[in-house]
Design a protein around this motif. Structure first.
Motif, short mmCIF file in Angstrom:
data_model
loop_
_atom_site.label_atom_id
_atom_site.label_comp_id
_atom_site.label_asym_id
_atom_site.label_seq_id
_atom_site.Cartn_x
_atom_site.Cartn_y
_atom_site.Cartn_z
N VAL A 19 29.66 39.53 30.14
CA VAL A 19 31.07 39.57 30.47
C VAL A 19 31.88 39.03 29.30
O VAL A 19 31.71 37.87 28.91
N PRO A 20 32.76 39.84 28.70
CA PRO A 20 33.56 39.38 27.56
C PRO A 20 34.71 38.49 28.01
O PRO A 20 34.85 38.16 29.18
N ARG A 21 35.56 38.12 27.05
CA ARG A 21 36.70 37.26 27.37
C ARG A 21 37.72 37.97 28.26
O ARG A 21 38.37 37.35 29.09
N SER A 22 37.87 39.29 28.08
CA SER A 22 38.88 40.01 28.86
C SER A 22 38.38 41.40 29.24
O SER A 22 37.65 42.04 28.49
N ILE A 23 38.80 41.84 30.42
CA ILE A 23 38.45 43.15 30.95
C ILE A 23 39.72 43.78 31.53
O ILE A 23 40.50 43.11 32.20
N VAL A 24 39.90 45.06 31.25
CA VAL A 24 40.98 45.83 31.87
C VAL A 24 40.34 46.90 32.73
O VAL A 24 39.49 47.66 32.25
N VAL A 25 40.72 46.96 33.98
CA VAL A 25 40.21 47.98 34.90
C VAL A 25 41.35 48.91 35.26
O VAL A 25 42.38 48.48 35.77
N ARG A 26 41.14 50.20 35.00
CA ARG A 26 42.15 51.21 35.31
C ARG A 26 41.53 52.23 36.25
O ARG A 26 40.53 52.87 35.91
N ALA A 36 30.44 35.25 28.50
CA ALA A 36 30.56 34.83 27.11
C ALA A 36 31.50 33.64 26.96
O ALA A 36 31.43 32.91 25.96
N HIS A 37 32.39 33.46 27.94
CA HIS A 37 33.37 32.37 27.90
C HIS A 37 33.52 31.80 29.31
O HIS A 37 33.19 32.44 30.30
N ASP A 38 34.06 30.58 29.39
CA ASP A 38 34.27 29.95 30.70
C ASP A 38 35.37 30.64 31.48
O ASP A 38 35.42 30.53 32.71
N ARG A 39 36.28 31.32 30.76
CA ARG A 39 37.41 32.00 31.41
C ARG A 39 37.33 33.49 31.15
O ARG A 39 37.07 33.93 30.04
N LEU A 40 37.57 34.26 32.20
CA LEU A 40 37.66 35.72 32.10
C LEU A 40 39.06 36.15 32.52
O LEU A 40 39.52 35.83 33.62
N ASP A 41 39.75 36.86 31.63
CA ASP A 41 41.03 37.47 31.98
C ASP A 41 40.76 38.88 32.47
O ASP A 41 40.34 39.74 31.69
N LEU A 42 40.98 39.11 33.74
CA LEU A 42 40.70 40.40 34.37
C LEU A 42 42.01 41.05 34.78
O LEU A 42 42.69 40.58 35.69
N HIS A 93 36.06 30.69 35.37
CA HIS A 93 37.40 30.82 35.93
C HIS A 93 37.88 32.25 35.67
O HIS A 93 38.05 32.65 34.52
N ILE A 94 38.07 33.00 36.73
CA ILE A 94 38.48 34.40 36.63
C ILE A 94 39.96 34.50 36.96
O ILE A 94 40.37 34.24 38.09
N VAL A 95 40.76 34.84 35.94
CA VAL A 95 42.21 34.95 36.10
C VAL A 95 42.56 36.42 36.27
O VAL A 95 42.44 37.21 35.32
N VAL A 96 42.98 36.79 37.46
CA VAL A 96 43.27 38.18 37.78
C VAL A 96 44.76 38.43 37.65
O VAL A 96 45.58 37.71 38.22
N SER A 97 45.13 39.47 36.89
CA SER A 97 46.53 39.84 36.71
C SER A 97 46.66 41.35 36.83
O SER A 97 45.68 42.06 37.10
N GLY A 98 47.88 41.85 36.62
CA GLY A 98 48.09 43.29 36.65
C GLY A 98 48.78 43.77 37.91
O GLY A 98 49.54 43.02 38.54
N ASP A 99 48.49 45.01 38.28
CA ASP A 99 49.17 45.64 39.41
C ASP A 99 48.15 46.30 40.33
O ASP A 99 47.29 47.07 39.89
N LEU A 100 48.29 45.99 41.61
CA LEU A 100 47.43 46.56 42.66
C LEU A 100 48.35 47.32 43.61
O LEU A 100 49.16 46.71 44.31
N ASN A 101 48.25 48.64 43.61
CA ASN A 101 49.14 49.47 44.40
C ASN A 101 48.35 50.23 45.47
O ASN A 101 47.42 50.98 45.15
#
Length: 203
Positions: free
Chosen positions: A109-116, A133-139, A184-192
């Motif tokens: 798991v890298p530092r950040s993931i974008v799911v589209r 790979a890191h303690d925090r994941l920006d998803l 720590h998984i930080v979830v952002s973005g848009d869920l429609n």
């Protein structure tokens, strides 16, 4: 010209769309695009029907072109969407109508993931046996329709403060929010018009 139809008017396949999205991922790593620009151009690429429409998203990016009827696969002969991200760029996982995104087993798991995903059949990210790979994941989720399921390891924590939801639901029956832990998984973005399901480590 093929049977009286110019190459610009030829229809494009899913493999060609994935190839162009891979080039847009590379453009992020090179600093040619912002994440917002990447998001907009990926929308265009996924909805493109002809080569002319698809090539628009690459027109102003130096050194990046869509080859004529080539490139069925990307890095190492695998689909472009599955290639490892370059340093500093997010891992981008993309699905179209009726398709799915799945990650499970032992994966890094890298530092950040974008799911589209637009009207896909589901997004399933199983982190229980994954190596972070890191303690925090920006998803970042850019999801319309369907469901996103996150299967988390024991000790994980989730933050959803920056996630925008519209006609969507969030189901966290385990209670991963509001506590301390790693990863720590930080979830952002848009869920429609979609659902986010957060599940625990139980098999």
């Amino acid at each position: 010209m093929v049977n009286g139809v110019s190459s610009r008017e030829l229809r494009v396949s899913d493999a060609e769309r994935e190839h162009v999205i891979g080039l847009l991922q590379k453009a992020i790593g090179l600093g040619l695009l912002t994440l917002e620009e990447f998001t907009d151009r990926t929308d265009v690429a996924l909805s493109s029907r002809t080569r002319a429409e698809l090539n628009v998203v690459l027109a102003d990016l130096p050194g990046m072109t869509h080859p004529e009827m080539r490139a069925r696969s990307g890095w190492g002969g695998r689909p472009v969407a599955d290639r490892p991200p370059l340093p500093g760029e997010p891992l981008v996982l993309t699905s179209g109508c009726g398709s799915s995104v799945n990650r499970s087993g032992e994966w890094t798991v890298p530092r950040s993931i974008v799911v589209r995903s637009k009207w896909g059949s589901g997004v399933n990210l199983d982190f229980r046996d994954a190596v972070f790979a890191h303690d925090r994941l920006d998803l970042r989720l850019e999801v319309t329709g369907g469901a996103v399921t996150l299967r988390l390891p024991a000790g994980a924590v989730v933050s959803l403060t920056d996630l925008n939801t519209r006609m969507s639901s969030v189901n966290d029956k385990v209670g991963y929010q509001g506590r301390e832990g790693t990863p720590h998984i930080v979830v952002s973005g848009d869920l429609n018009m979609a659902a986010l399901n957060i599940k625990g480590a139980r098999r």
